[in-house]
Design a protein around this motif. Structure first.
Motif, mmCIF file in Angstrom:
data_model
loop_
_atom_site.group_PDB
_atom_site.id
_atom_site.type_symbol
_atom_site.label_atom_id
_atom_site.label_comp_id
_atom_site.label_asym_id
_atom_site.label_seq_id
_atom_site.Cartn_x
_atom_site.Cartn_y
_atom_site.Cartn_z
ATOM 1 N N THR A 167 0.835 -1.208 0.000
ATOM 2 C CA THR A 167 0.000 0.000 0.000
ATOM 3 C C THR A 167 0.866 1.251 0.000
ATOM 4 N N MET A 168 2.018 1.164 0.661
ATOM 5 C CA MET A 168 2.954 2.295 0.646
ATOM 6 C C MET A 168 3.557 2.467 -0.741
ATOM 7 N N ARG A 169 3.930 1.362 -1.362
ATOM 8 C CA ARG A 169 4.515 1.419 -2.711
ATOM 9 C C ARG A 169 3.537 1.993 -3.722
ATOM 10 N N LEU A 170 2.265 1.593 -3.589
ATOM 11 C CA LEU A 170 1.240 2.011 -4.548
ATOM 12 C C LEU A 170 0.527 3.301 -4.148
ATOM 13 N N ASP A 171 0.893 3.818 -2.971
ATOM 14 C CA ASP A 171 0.287 5.053 -2.452
ATOM 15 C C ASP A 171 -1.232 4.922 -2.337
ATOM 16 N N MET A 172 -1.667 3.818 -1.737
ATOM 17 C CA MET A 172 -3.089 3.568 -1.564
ATOM 18 C C MET A 172 -3.604 4.303 -0.322
ATOM 19 N N LYS A 173 -4.868 4.646 -0.347
ATOM 20 C CA LYS A 173 -5.485 5.320 0.792
ATOM 21 C C LYS A 173 -6.078 4.280 1.733
ATOM 22 N N THR A 174 -5.208 3.685 2.535
ATOM 23 C CA THR A 174 -5.621 2.662 3.502
ATOM 24 C C THR A 174 -4.976 2.956 4.855
ATOM 25 N N PRO A 175 -5.586 2.497 5.943
ATOM 26 C CA PRO A 175 -5.004 2.730 7.264
ATOM 27 C C PRO A 175 -3.600 2.136 7.415
ATOM 28 N N CYS A 176 -3.368 0.960 6.805
ATOM 29 C CA CYS A 176 -2.065 0.309 7.005
ATOM 30 C C CYS A 176 -0.934 1.098 6.361
ATOM 31 N N LYS A 177 -1.246 1.929 5.379
ATOM 32 C CA LYS A 177 -0.214 2.780 4.794
ATOM 33 C C LYS A 177 0.331 3.751 5.845
ATOM 34 N N LYS A 178 -0.551 4.198 6.732
ATOM 35 C CA LYS A 178 -0.149 5.164 7.753
ATOM 36 C C LYS A 178 0.417 4.497 9.002
ATOM 37 N N THR A 179 -0.136 3.329 9.367
ATOM 38 C CA THR A 179 0.239 2.701 10.634
ATOM 39 C C THR A 179 1.267 1.585 10.485
ATOM 40 N N GLY A 180 1.364 1.011 9.271
ATOM 41 C CA GLY A 180 2.243 -0.144 9.086
ATOM 42 C C GLY A 180 1.655 -1.422 9.634
ATOM 43 N N GLN A 181 0.377 -1.369 10.036
ATOM 44 C CA GLN A 181 -0.278 -2.544 10.605
ATOM 45 C C GLN A 181 -1.637 -2.756 9.953
ATOM 46 N N CYS A 182 -1.995 -4.034 9.742
ATOM 47 C CA CYS A 182 -3.312 -4.343 9.180
ATOM 48 C C CYS A 182 -4.392 -4.084 10.222
ATOM 49 N N LEU A 183 -5.399 -3.300 9.820
ATOM 50 C CA LEU A 183 -6.528 -3.013 10.697
ATOM 51 C C LEU A 183 -7.817 -3.611 10.147
ATOM 52 N N CYS A 185 -9.374 -3.206 7.328
ATOM 53 C CA CYS A 185 -10.144 -2.017 6.995
ATOM 54 C C CYS A 185 -11.260 -2.289 5.986
ATOM 55 N N SER A 186 -12.074 -1.282 5.785
ATOM 56 C CA SER A 186 -13.120 -1.305 4.755
ATOM 57 C C SER A 186 -12.877 -0.203 3.736
ATOM 58 N N SER A 187 -11.624 0.157 3.560
ATOM 59 C CA SER A 187 -11.274 1.221 2.630
ATOM 60 C C SER A 187 -11.631 0.839 1.198
ATOM 61 N N PRO A 188 -12.091 1.782 0.384
ATOM 62 C CA PRO A 188 -12.345 1.515 -1.037
ATOM 63 C C PRO A 188 -11.091 1.059 -1.778
ATOM 64 N N GLU A 189 -9.916 1.397 -1.244
ATOM 65 C CA GLU A 189 -8.662 1.011 -1.886
ATOM 66 C C GLU A 189 -7.983 -0.160 -1.168
ATOM 67 N N ARG A 190 -8.746 -0.857 -0.345
ATOM 68 C CA ARG A 190 -8.223 -2.054 0.331
ATOM 69 C C ARG A 190 -7.657 -3.022 -0.712
ATOM 70 N N ILE A 191 -6.454 -3.548 -0.476
ATOM 71 C CA ILE A 191 -5.861 -4.475 -1.435
ATOM 72 C C ILE A 191 -5.977 -5.941 -0.993
ATOM 73 N N CYS A 192 -6.501 -6.165 0.199
ATOM 74 C CA CYS A 192 -6.603 -7.526 0.748
ATOM 75 C C CYS A 192 -8.019 -8.064 0.562
ATOM 76 N N ASN A 193 -8.305 -8.603 -0.598
ATOM 77 C CA ASN A 193 -9.671 -9.020 -0.891
ATOM 78 C C ASN A 193 -9.841 -10.504 -1.210
ATOM 79 N N ILE A 194 -8.892 -11.099 -1.900
ATOM 80 C CA ILE A 194 -9.103 -12.454 -2.418
ATOM 81 C C ILE A 194 -7.901 -13.342 -2.101
ATOM 82 N N TRP A 195 -8.124 -14.346 -1.274
ATOM 83 C CA TRP A 195 -7.093 -15.335 -0.941
ATOM 84 C C TRP A 195 -7.174 -16.525 -1.896
#
Length: 218
Positions: A167-183, A185-195
């Motif tokens: 998320t930092m590399r891609l400059d996504m608007k997610t909480p983990c970009k700011k905190t460095g920790q997975c929260l 989230c329900s962000s529209p730019e969440r990258i963690c969707n499909i396992w």
């Protein structure tokens, strides 16, 4: 012994190669990211017949090899490049759809376990979809730092480290970009969707893996 770390990983990757081959993957070895490009060109690409279209899934390790520059400049190949900045969002989406029927798909993996399972987490799903079905041939570039003991270890590493860094590399608007920790989230730019967990390759040898004895990507 002059290079104990490389020797250690040479032994570990040799064991992993055997396990992956028992799971029906075709496996090649590379001493470095630079060497992975040579292995791809000389041992893999030269053996594939009828490859006219090439597509990719997001992978820093793949990008580090320099292979994409060769693919882009090869006039004999049609390259589906969803990262072309001149394309609109709709055009990029359509290219990702077309990529599912490419002759060759190139990408990496988020994690690989000691028992030879591939663990991946995707935002849109195009990468993991193509990995598991669609393209005639798939080549994965997997650096040694992706190896973990179990599926749970892989999933923890991906959510705890790989996803925030991406998320930092891609400059996504997610909480983990700011905190460095997975929260979670329900962000529209969440990258963690499909396992996805790929236990074995079907048909056998459709997925070819280049194991790289060097840290690369995330």
């Amino acid at each position: 012994m002059t290079n104990p770390i490389d020797t250690f990983w040479t032994l570990r990757l040799a064991e992993l190669k055997e396990v992956l081959e028992k799971n029906n993957f075709e496996v090649f070895m590379a001493n470095s990211v630079k060497d992975a490009k040579k292995v791809f060109n000389e041992e893999i690409m030269s053996s594939l017949k009828g490859v006219k279209t090439v597509a990719i899934g997001g992978s820093v390790t793949l990008a580090d090899t320099g292979i994409l520059d060769d693919v882009r400049s090869n006039e004999a190949l049609e390259f589906f490049d969803p990262y072309d900045k001149s394309l609109s969002a709709e055009e990029k989406y359509e290219l990702r759809r077309q990529s599912l029927l490419a002759d060759l798909f190139l990408t990496g993996t988020n994690g690989v376990t000691e028992c030879g399972k591939l663990i991946n987490l995707d935002m849109t799903g195009n990468r993991v979809a193509a990995l598991n079905f669609g393209p005639k041939h798939v080549v994965l570039f997997i650096s040694r730092n992706k190896l973990v003991e179990t599926v749970d270890d892989a999933m923890f590493r991906i959510k705890d480290y790989v996803a925030p860094v991406n998320t930092m590399r891609l400059d996504m608007k997610t909480p983990c970009k700011k905190t460095g920790q997975c929260l979670d989230c329900s962000s529209p730019e969440r990258i963690c969707n499909i396992w996805t967990i790929t236990e074995k390759c079907f048909p056998p040898k459709r997925i070819k893996i280049v194991l790289i004895n060097e840290d690369a990507g995330y």
